[in-house]
Motif scaffolding. Structure first.
Motif, PDB file in Angstrom:
ATOM      1  N   ILE A 135      46.923   6.951  -9.950  1.00 51.32           N
ATOM      2  CA  ILE A 135      46.468   5.585 -10.266  1.00 51.32           C
ATOM      3  C   ILE A 135      45.660   5.659 -11.552  1.00 51.32           C
ATOM      4  O   ILE A 135      44.693   6.429 -11.636  1.00 51.32           O
ATOM      5  CB  ILE A 135      45.549   5.022  -9.148  1.00 51.32           C
ATOM      6  N   THR A 136      46.044   4.892 -12.564  1.00 50.14           N
ATOM      7  CA  THR A 136      45.239   4.852 -13.790  1.00 50.14           C
ATOM      8  C   THR A 136      44.373   3.599 -13.743  1.00 50.14           C
ATOM      9  O   THR A 136      44.862   2.490 -13.510  1.00 50.14           O
ATOM     10  CB  THR A 136      46.104   4.849 -15.067  1.00 50.14           C
ATOM     11  N   VAL A 137      43.087   3.815 -13.935  1.00 49.15           N
ATOM     12  CA  VAL A 137      42.127   2.718 -13.827  1.00 49.15           C
ATOM     13  C   VAL A 137      41.607   2.382 -15.218  1.00 49.15           C
ATOM     14  O   VAL A 137      40.970   3.217 -15.863  1.00 49.15           O
ATOM     15  CB  VAL A 137      40.950   3.121 -12.907  1.00 49.15           C
ATOM     16  N   SER A 143      50.253   2.743 -11.997  1.00 44.58           N
ATOM     17  CA  SER A 143      50.585   3.723 -10.964  1.00 44.58           C
ATOM     18  C   SER A 143      51.813   4.532 -11.319  1.00 44.58           C
ATOM     19  O   SER A 143      52.748   4.036 -11.955  1.00 44.58           O
ATOM     20  CB  SER A 143      50.791   3.014  -9.621  1.00 44.58           C
ATOM     21  N   GLY A 144      51.772   5.809 -10.906  1.00 43.61           N
ATOM     22  CA  GLY A 144      52.917   6.704 -11.033  1.00 43.61           C
ATOM     23  C   GLY A 144      53.123   7.343  -9.671  1.00 43.61           C
ATOM     24  O   GLY A 144      52.203   7.938  -9.129  1.00 43.61           O
ATOM     25  N   GLY A 211      43.096   7.489 -16.324  1.00 49.01           N
ATOM     26  CA  GLY A 211      42.500   6.426 -17.134  1.00 49.01           C
ATOM     27  C   GLY A 211      41.059   6.781 -17.458  1.00 49.01           C
ATOM     28  O   GLY A 211      40.543   7.806 -17.008  1.00 49.01           O
ATOM     29  N   GLY A 212      40.406   5.931 -18.216  1.00 47.49           N
ATOM     30  CA  GLY A 212      39.033   6.193 -18.657  1.00 47.49           C
ATOM     31  C   GLY A 212      38.084   6.445 -17.492  1.00 47.49           C
ATOM     32  O   GLY A 212      37.164   7.269 -17.583  1.00 47.49           O
ATOM     33  N   THR A 213      38.324   5.766 -16.379  1.00 45.47           N
ATOM     34  CA  THR A 213      37.440   5.865 -15.207  1.00 45.47           C
ATOM     35  C   THR A 213      37.472   7.242 -14.550  1.00 45.47           C
ATOM     36  O   THR A 213      36.567   7.591 -13.794  1.00 45.47           O
ATOM     37  CB  THR A 213      37.845   4.766 -14.195  1.00 45.47           C
TER      38      THR A 213
END
Ligand code: BGC
Length: 253
Positions: A135-137, A143-144, A211-213
């Motif tokens: 999950i990219t936040v 999502s992948g 992601g950045g998070t």
């Protein structure tokens, strides 16, 4: 210098707030140049974005294949959703448009799929089998989804409807935390709700947060109540650039 096109490609990550690029060694999964970032023009229309792409190609004096990851559903180089981009991208043949402007071969893939592919091969997903969900936040929730290392492309978990009938990313992405000034603990409750929802449907063996998070996992991980192991991405913000270059390498050769 002699350029080995097989190992080195230009990767470009088009995001909601920034466009980032670097030259990538696709065998090692590493950046081999500095990263160059240009703010995403607003409105994020094709005519504005393509100029940033051309600027990136010129900045790196690039003459080979280019991989681009893009924050919409992408099938055969065409955007099939607009998500957080401009409506003009809907049903737009992105690869061809960039190719005509720069006169280089372009390959375009969904941003979360690209980042997830990089993590699976070179990061936190190495040798992780079964069902792995990355999950990219960020501005959105990308999502992948993988089974035994194989990607099921263009899964849009951030577009599941939340309790208010809007895509859940409006409620649980990092942009919601910033927009509403939420403490990490408050935001974590929302993200936790989302992850429980994903577990109900997919029962993954592993979650990876990108992601950045992913750099801030220590601020919210303790507030999650899920029973599926969860890891922070290792390639952090570079995963999209690396994955875009990997995708181009596979398509080009
Ligand atoms: C888009 C996805 C994208 C995600 C992360 C969502 O709004 O629908 O395609 O992967 O944002 O950028």
């Amino acid at each position: 210098t002699v350029q080995n096109y097989k190992m080195e490609l230009l990767g470009i990550d088009i995001g909601g707030s920034g466009i980032k690029a670097a030259i990538v060694d696709v065998e090692k999964g590493e950046l081999i140049s500095e990263r160059h970032r240009i703010p995403t023009p607003r409105p994020a229309v094709p005519e504005a974005i393509v100029e940033v792409i051309a600027e990136m190609v010129a900045h790196f004096d690039w003459k080979g294949a280019v991989g681009v990851c893009f924050p919409t559903v992408v099938v055969d180089g065409k955007a099939l959703s607009k998500s957080n981009m401009d409506a003009a991208w809907l049903n737009f043949q992105v690869d061809q448009y960039f190719q005509e402007r720069c006169d280089l071969p372009f390959y375009v893939v969904n941003d979360a799929d690209a980042a997830a592919m990089a993590e699976m091969k070179f990061g936190a997903g190495r040798e992780k089998n079964g069902v792995v969900i990355v999950i990219t936040v960020g501005t959105g929730l990308g999502s992948g989804v993988f089974h035994d290392g194989k990607l099921l492309p263009n899964i849009e978990l951030g577009h599941v409807f939340g309790v208010d009938g809007k895509p859940i990313e409006h409620y649980a992405a990092d942009s919601a935390r910033k927009r509403e000034g939420l403490k990490f603990k408050e935001w974590a409750k929302r993200f936790d709700f989302f992850l429980h929802h994903v577990i109900r449907v997919f029962r993954p063996d592993t979650f990876i947060i990108g992601g950045g998070t992913s750099k801030k996992m220590d601020k919210f991980q303790q507030h999650l109540t899920i029973d599926v192991p969860i890891y922070a991405a290792e390639k952090l913000n570079n995963a999209g650039i690396i994955g875009a270059a990997m995708f181009a390498n596979e398509a080009h050769h």
